[in-house]
Design a protein around this motif. Structure first.
Motif, PDB file in Angstrom:
ATOM      1  N   VAL A 271       0.906  -1.132  -0.040  1.00  0.00           N
ATOM      2  CA  VAL A 271       0.075  -0.114   0.143  1.00  0.00           C
ATOM      3  C   VAL A 271       0.827   1.329  -0.056  1.00  0.00           C
ATOM      4  O   VAL A 271       2.066   1.369   0.602  1.00  0.00           O
ATOM      5  N   ARG A 272       0.469   2.117  -0.912  1.00  0.00           N
ATOM      6  CA  ARG A 272       1.342   3.433  -0.903  1.00  0.00           C
ATOM      7  C   ARG A 272       0.117   4.568  -0.890  1.00  0.00           C
ATOM      8  O   ARG A 272      -0.360   4.708  -2.022  1.00  0.00           O
ATOM      9  N   ALA A 273       0.350   5.585  -0.291  1.00  0.00           N
ATOM     10  CA  ALA A 273      -0.452   6.625  -0.044  1.00  0.00           C
ATOM     11  C   ALA A 273       0.420   7.905   0.193  1.00  0.00           C
ATOM     12  O   ALA A 273       1.244   7.837   1.008  1.00  0.00           O
ATOM     13  N   THR A 274       0.051   9.031  -0.568  1.00  0.00           N
ATOM     14  CA  THR A 274       0.847  10.214  -0.517  1.00  0.00           C
ATOM     15  C   THR A 274       0.056  11.451  -0.198  1.00  0.00           C
ATOM     16  O   THR A 274       0.394  12.448   0.496  1.00  0.00           O
ATOM     17  N   ARG A 275      -1.453  11.292  -0.509  1.00  0.00           N
ATOM     18  CA  ARG A 275      -2.366  12.253  -0.188  1.00  0.00           C
ATOM     19  C   ARG A 275      -2.923  12.458   1.276  1.00  0.00           C
ATOM     20  O   ARG A 275      -3.108  11.380   2.031  1.00  0.00           O
TER      21      ARG A 275
END
Length: 730
Positions: A271-275
């Protein structure tokens, strides 16, 4: 004008560094030869050869990685001890290196023999007469800085330079944090070499080197107990992807590659989230009560799943109605996590159905025939698989987009306004294609643990049980077809994690900017460190979480039962005294309970304050151009969140700071991590966490303060990011 003494000393050190690099190449060649020999062993055609191959190739690959990572600044220190202790100089480097006679050329900085390089002071020289720092660019020595620590020793050693620490502090910052193993001071060294068990906390105000000390501690632990930490893994958690890429060169430059560096949006594998969510939404998602909301969600019947099953068997109509199914669901949930009950589902349903068989013909046929016939009935298999499907966390999180569902599981925990904010953040419908936010990742992880992993059956178990029955259960997920997945919206953008729960824990967990973790994020990180040792770095005055007591409770739960070793750093090495005096005055004026370290370096340049501007773009441009002209390193333009796009557009239109302008390459999109060439970058206040720049221009500081409940702490962080120049434009 060149100093002949300095040039002569640089020349002498260059001769030694050249020898070290020649030996490094020989060692690399030998490691590659070992890898080739390992592959040859694998061709022997027997098991012993394969084992030898794997061992040799693994060791060779690890050594090659160490040697490749060590090229930058391989040799950085030299100790000249009292003649009665050691007549030969002792060189300190990123890794240990021996010559062809097995004599030590370079001492690994983590080795006991290197400890005095950091521990020696003028008050306690530890037999060190002169400590020298070598500044190198690749294999070339560009300068030396000396400290005479034992003035009473009889020596003719030349002493050159302004002192190692001050020289390091005056270096220009590029887009990656420089490793400062060469300038770690005694108070920092104590934290680095603290006991490996339990929890080490490193506190201190801005610029005290907390992050660098923690990273070097991770490398030190890997050095002292490599088997434990390499096999179990080291997890380093930072506040953002930008920050993690900023520091990613530090550990590899120390020879350590067996480390997982993850931002808070990347802690869950796959999983990769930046927001980031807006502050009001982030406050809800981070609150401890969200854990109970998600626990309730994980126990709900899957939306769209069947509510009744009816079958005719011999003389009886057997019905599983809504009430019966509700009772069976509660019975299964009482036995553990939802997915772990999959092998029990068929047996539970069959038991309830058999109890309804009253007819003589049915009873004569018996239970075994009943089970066999129902398990071969595709309608029953389809029903069971749809009624109790194997669930992933992303699917259950998507259920919360339904206002009615969220109201049901959030009753008594979430207000109507909070529910509205959550629905809005998730798009409000099942066709929304926006990605997860950073704050959603902790919710996803909470659901993973509430649901549990789907049990995996071995090949031997399948061979023993051709019918699918084993110890009274059926693996329904093995019987499920694509048609049985109507409960899960195929259009959802949230992908499930790629690993299983048992793969999560690490041997050591390092948390940087720990004061910013929400209670839900502490729960997420805590699961990775249940049996780990910890290093925790933070400064409460810089916290972006508005309810520190709640976060402290969650942190205590994550660390429960572990001994705590506390270290405090009191010297600000980053900011000039003039910049930090300005930031500290702000902290005191707005009532922050700030830890105010002592800034040891003065530039004579006070922060510049530009107020009452009529044309904000023109004033910002003038300030940025001026700062960029005066510093040779990086420049950060820090803006309110609402102005980021606007200022990015400005920056792209300024020719003197355009991407192709010599020496002034600009990063005009802060959502894309800056490369090593970027000099000018636009960031929000939270983006600056853990970063530092040669110059900072703060645009509309009052708006940054007003953005959230913790805006004052955020602005304080911003004001402490500059090493040389600070300008505010209001």
């Amino acid at each position: 004008m060149t100093d002949p003494l300095v040039e002569a000393e640089i020349g002498r050190e260059q001769e030694f560094v050249d020898q070290v690099y020649r030996q490094l190449e020989k060692s690399t060649t030998a490691a590659r030869q070992l890898a080739r020999e390992g592959h040859e062993r694998g061709r022997l055609g027997h098991e012993g050869g394969l084992v030898e191959r794997d061992a040799m190739v693994f060791q060779a690959a690890r050594r090659i990685a160490q040697l490749d990572a060590a090229h930058e600044g391989l040799v950085f220190g030299r100790l000249d001890l009292r003649p009665d202790v050691d007549e030969e100089p002792r060189y300190i480097g990123r890794i240990g290196l021996r010559d062809e006679n097995r004599d030590s050329m370079l001492v690994d900085w983590r080795a006991p023999a290197a400890a005095v390089f950091y521990q020696a002071t003028a008050a306690e020289p530890h037999n060190v007469v002169r400590r020298r720092v070598l500044r190198c660019s690749g294999p070339t020595v560009t300068g030396v800085e000396d400290e005479l620590l034992d003035a009473d020793a009889e020596t003719d050693l030349p002493i050159v330079g302004e002192g190692a620490l001050m020289a390091q502090l005056s270096r220009a910052r590029d887009r990656s944090m420089h490793s400062i193993v060469a300038t770690i001071q005694a108070e920092q060294d104590k934290a680095i070499r603290a006991p490996g068990k339990g929890v080490v906390t490193i506190s201190g105000g801005p610029g005290t080197g907390k992050t660098v000390v923690a990273l070097h501690r991770a490398a030190y632990l890997l050095y002292t107990d490599r088997r434990r930490y390499e096999s179990g893994g080291v997890l380093i958690v930072g506040p953002s992807g930008v920050f993690m890429r900023y520091i990613e060169r530090v550990l590899p430059s120390l020879g350590e590659t067996a480390v997982a560096l993850r931002s808070l949006g990347e802690v869950v594998d796959g999983v990769r989230a930046t927001r980031h969510d807006e502050p009001a939404v982030a406050d809800v998602k981070g609150a401890e009560r969200m854990a109970e909301v998600l626990r309730r969600a994980a126990r709900q019947q899957a939306p769209g799943s069947p509510r009744e099953f009816r079958v005719f068997w011999r003389d009886d109509v057997v019905v599983l109605d809504r009430g019966t199914l509700g009772r069976l669901r509660r019975q299964l949930m009482s036995q553990g996590r939802r997915n772990r009950q999959l092998p029990r589902v068929a047996r539970t349903l069959l038991d309830a159905m058999w109890r309804q068989v009253r007819g003589e013909r049915g009873r004569e046929r018996g239970r075994e025939a009943f089970d066999e016939e129902l398990l071969s009935n595709q309608q029953f298999v389809d029903f069971a698989a749809a009624w109790w499907p194997p669930l992933d966390a992303a699917t259950v999180l998507s259920w919360l987009r339904d206002p009615e569902f969220l109201a049901r599981v959030g009753e008594g925990l979430l207000s109507a306004e909070e529910q509205r904010l959550l629905i809005k953040s998730w798009g409000g419908d099942r066709t929304d294609s926006r990605s997860l936010s950073v704050e959603d990742v902790a919710l996803l992880d909470e659901l993973r643990y509430a649901l549990g992993d789907v049990p995996q059956r071995t090949d031997d178990e399948r061979d023993l049980d051709e019918t699918g029955l084993l110890e009274g259960g059926v693996d329904l997920h093995e019987l499920t077809t694509a048609a049985d997945r109507e409960y899960a919206p195929s259009s959802r953008a949230w992908a499930p994690p790629t690993n299983r729960i048992e793969d999560d824990p690490f041997a050591h967990v390092l948390v940087d900017e720990a004061q910013d973790l929400t209670p839900m994020q502490w729960r997420m990180v805590g699961r990775r460190g249940r049996t780990a040792s910890w290093t925790i770095v933070g400064d409460p005055a810089q916290s972006s979480w508005p309810v520190p007591a709640e976060a402290a409770t969650a942190r205590a739960a994550a660390l429960e039962g572990k001994p705590v070793h506390e270290f405090h750093l009191s010297t600000n090495y980053r900011n000039s005294a003039e910049i930090y005096e300005y930031a500290a005055a702000y902290a005191e004026r707005v009532g922050l309970d700030a830890d105010l370290p002592t800034a040891v370096r003065s530039t004579g340049v006070a922060p510049r304050v530009v107020e009452g501007v009529a044309d904000l773009e023109a004033a910002t441009r003038e300030a940025v151009v001026a700062v960029a002209a005066e510093v040779s390193g990086t420049v950060g333009i820090v803006v309110p969140v609402a102005r980021r796009s606007e200022v990015n557009a400005w920056l792209a239109s300024w020719p003197e700071l355009a991407a192709d302008a010599p020496g002034a390459r600009a990063a005009v999109d802060s959502s894309v991590p800056p490369s090593g060439e970027d000099r000018v970058v636009v960031l929000t206040g939270l983006d600056t966490k853990g970063l530092e720049f040669d110059g900072i221009v703060v645009v509309r500081p009052q708006e940054i303060e007003d953005e959230s409940a913790t805006g004052r702490a955020t602005l304080y962080v911003v004001l402490t990011r500059a090493t040389q120049l600070l300008t505010t434009v209001s």
